[in-house]
Motif scaffolding. Structure first.
Motif, PDB file in Angstrom:
ATOM      1  N   UNK B  84       0.799  -1.232   0.000  1.00 44.07           N
ATOM      2  CA  UNK B  84       0.000   0.000   0.000  1.00 44.07           C
ATOM      3  C   UNK B  84       0.834   1.286   0.000  1.00 44.07           C
ATOM      4  N   UNK B  85       1.911   1.277   0.754  1.00 42.99           N
ATOM      5  CA  UNK B  85       2.749   2.471   0.834  1.00 42.99           C
ATOM      6  C   UNK B  85       3.314   2.863  -0.522  1.00 42.99           C
ATOM      7  N   UNK B  87       2.027   1.999  -3.444  1.00 45.57           N
ATOM      8  CA  UNK B  87       0.932   2.424  -4.318  1.00 45.57           C
ATOM      9  C   UNK B  87       0.605   3.898  -4.063  1.00 45.57           C
ATOM     10  N   UNK B  88       0.570   4.272  -2.798  1.00 43.33           N
ATOM     11  CA  UNK B  88       0.270   5.671  -2.482  1.00 43.33           C
ATOM     12  C   UNK B  88       1.359   6.587  -3.041  1.00 43.33           C
ATOM     13  N   UNK B  89       2.598   6.132  -2.973  1.00 45.11           N
ATOM     14  CA  UNK B  89       3.701   6.924  -3.538  1.00 45.11           C
ATOM     15  C   UNK B  89       3.539   7.053  -5.059  1.00 45.11           C
TER      16      UNK B  89
END
Lengths: 282, 232
Positions: B84-85, B87-89
């Protein structure tokens, strides 16, 4: 000694060309939860939960009542000892701290400096027999601040940041409305510039308009201060607004986890699908 | 040309556990490449899987199998398996997405909604607000509405706020889900111009356009999702 004056973080140098992602150095997780299980007698509260939490990351724990959300939160935050498993926290000075094996004084120190805990009911998180100002000032005194004028001016700052008029400074929390009490509790936790906040249904008992305002405030403060947050909520709308990623719990197990919008828009687990399809449309 | 999006053998099923475990297969073994500066239109009837594909590219939906490699800076990262981290980046720096409907936090003004992503990226609030104002003006949102939360706006106005938000950052990849659905001819033309400018800037665009005129104007290639399904 924790340095209270290093309040404002430097904004990282921005990339020159907008769409060149900055090379982010591999960060270490702030919190590493490893195989945490908690039994109450032979009944399990939460089972085999593992995850990493990185600086500035907001994790939402969702699920119905009795799914083990609060047990997990209490285990992670050192308020309950897990039956199995460990929780490691990377301190600001770089040291790794095993939360449940650390000496009591260190744990207490963390709890009132680098950590915060926002309870569902403000009365559990506030001192109800001292003034609003004293509630905010407590952490400052706890880390050795003694100058009354400085503490008072810092408390004034924080009352304003959480939208409470400064002439309510000397009033007792019980004379405040529920929403104000909750904002006071948040101010009391954030005054020491923590790095990690635990929240247990922070908007739980509030009516909708007050809840929306509190969410706005939380979103702003958390982004501004770059806080890592573990938030327990049964309200999926709250989770969608605040959390970067979600863990869905049922019967003590994490049944699904991932990016917030992915879990809510494309739920894979049976229980998550049930949860998402049960939301009432206004 | 640089490959920005490389979809490899992606399958997507929805398993509806609470409705007798019904499995809906949307597409199977879909592959697709999109280059920098190119616009690819996804085409097909309702239910052909256009939106599902687009959402998968944004990691809003998680494909059942396959890989979607996205060029993120100098790297190629599989967004299907990325944490998730990451993807957010990737969403912050690389992939913009204009959804069909505006979904925002209540009580945040139109101007701030448009500026938010750019502000997060650059850290420069004033510049982001200026850019937001330019876009809103270009998309004919009257200035008196800029400081109003868009919940009360008309459908077309909301859609234009949504478009402005997607174009506020010069993303290398832009995903558009029916951006012109509820717009009049004049505003459609402006969106076409915005897309052309983004392409000229090197942005890879993937879009769903129900409007033939818009599709013909911007698309370099049309992918027929129906035939994808049959081919599978």
């Amino acid at each position: 000694m924790h340095n209270l004056c290093s309040a404002t973080q430097n904004v990282a140098a921005m990339p020159k060309k907008l769409w060149q992602p900055k090379v982010e150095t591999e960060e270490h997780p702030l919190l590493t939860v490893n195989g945490v299980s908690k039994y109450y007698g032979d009944r399990a509260g939460c089972l085999h939960v593992s995850f990493d939490l990185y600086p500035g990351e907001i994790v939402g724990i969702v699920g119905e009542s009795g799914s083990g959300k609060s047990t997990l939160l209490n285990c992670i935050s050192g308020r309950l000892s897990p039956t199995y498993g460990s929780v490691n926290y990377q301190q600001e000075n770089g040291d790794l701290c095993n939360v449940h094996e650390a000496p009591e004084h260190l744990r207490r120190m963390l709890m009132r400096t680098e950590w915060g805990y926002v309870h569902q009911h403000p009365r559990d998180g506030l001192r109800n027999n001292v003034s609003a100002g004293a509630n905010i000032g407590e952490r400052l005194m706890g880390v050795g601040m003694r100058h009354y004028g400085n503490i008072r001016s810092k408390a004034t700052d924080w009352l304003e940041r959480v939208e409470i008029s400064k002439n309510r400074m000397d009033d007792l929390p019980r004379t405040f409305s529920g929403g104000m009490q909750q904002r006071l509790q948040i101010a009391r936790n954030l005054v020491s510039n923590p790095r990690l906040i635990f929240m247990d249904e922070p908007t739980g008992g509030l009516d909708v308009s007050v809840q929306a305002r509190l969410l706005d405030l939380l979103r702003e403060l958390v982004a501004e201060m770059g806080l890592a947050v573990v938030i327990v909520t049964h309200d999926l709308a709250v989770a969608r607004i605040l959390a970067h990623r979600l863990m869905v719990m049922r019967g003590g197990h994490v049944v699904e986890s991932g990016l917030t919008d992915q879990v809510l828009d494309d739920p894979h687990h049976e229980y998550t699908q049930l949860l998402v399809s049960s939301i009432l449309q206004v | 040309m640089t490959v920005m999006i490389d979809v490899q053998n992606v399958c997507k099923n929805f398993v509806l556990h609470n409705q007798n475990g019904t499995t809906i297969s949307v597409f199977e073994n879909m592959s697709l490449q999109v280059h920098a500066g190119e616009c690819v239109a996804l085409y097909g009837q309702s239910g052909a899987g256009k939106s599902t594909m687009l959402r998968s590219l944004y990691a809003n939906y998680k494909p059942t199998s396959g890989a979607i490699n996205i060029r993120h800076g100098e790297q190629h990262i599989d967004i299907v398996s990325a944490p998730p981290r990451k993807i957010l980046e990737m969403r912050k720096y690389t992939i913009g997405y204009v959804s069909q409907f505006l979904r925002v936090i209540p009580r945040v003004s139109a101007l701030n909604i448009v500026a938010e992503a750019r502000k997060d990226l650059t850290g420069n609030s004033d510049e982001a607000l200026k850019k937001a104002a330019v876009l809103l003006e270009r998309l004919n949102i009257p200035e008196r509405l800029w400081n109003v939360a868009p919940a009360t706006f008309s459908g077309g106005e909301q859609q234009r706020v949504n478009i402005a938000r997607g174009f506020a950052v010069e993303y290398p990849i832009l995903l558009l889900d029916e951006p012109t659905a509820s717009l009049d001819a004049a505003n459609r033309q402006i969106v076409v111009e915005l897309i052309e400018e983004a392409k000229a800037n090197g942005t890879a665009v993937v879009g769903i356009f129900h409007d033939d005129e818009v599709r013909n104007a911007v698309a370099d290639r049309v992918i027929d999702m129906q035939s994808m399904e049959h081919a599978a």
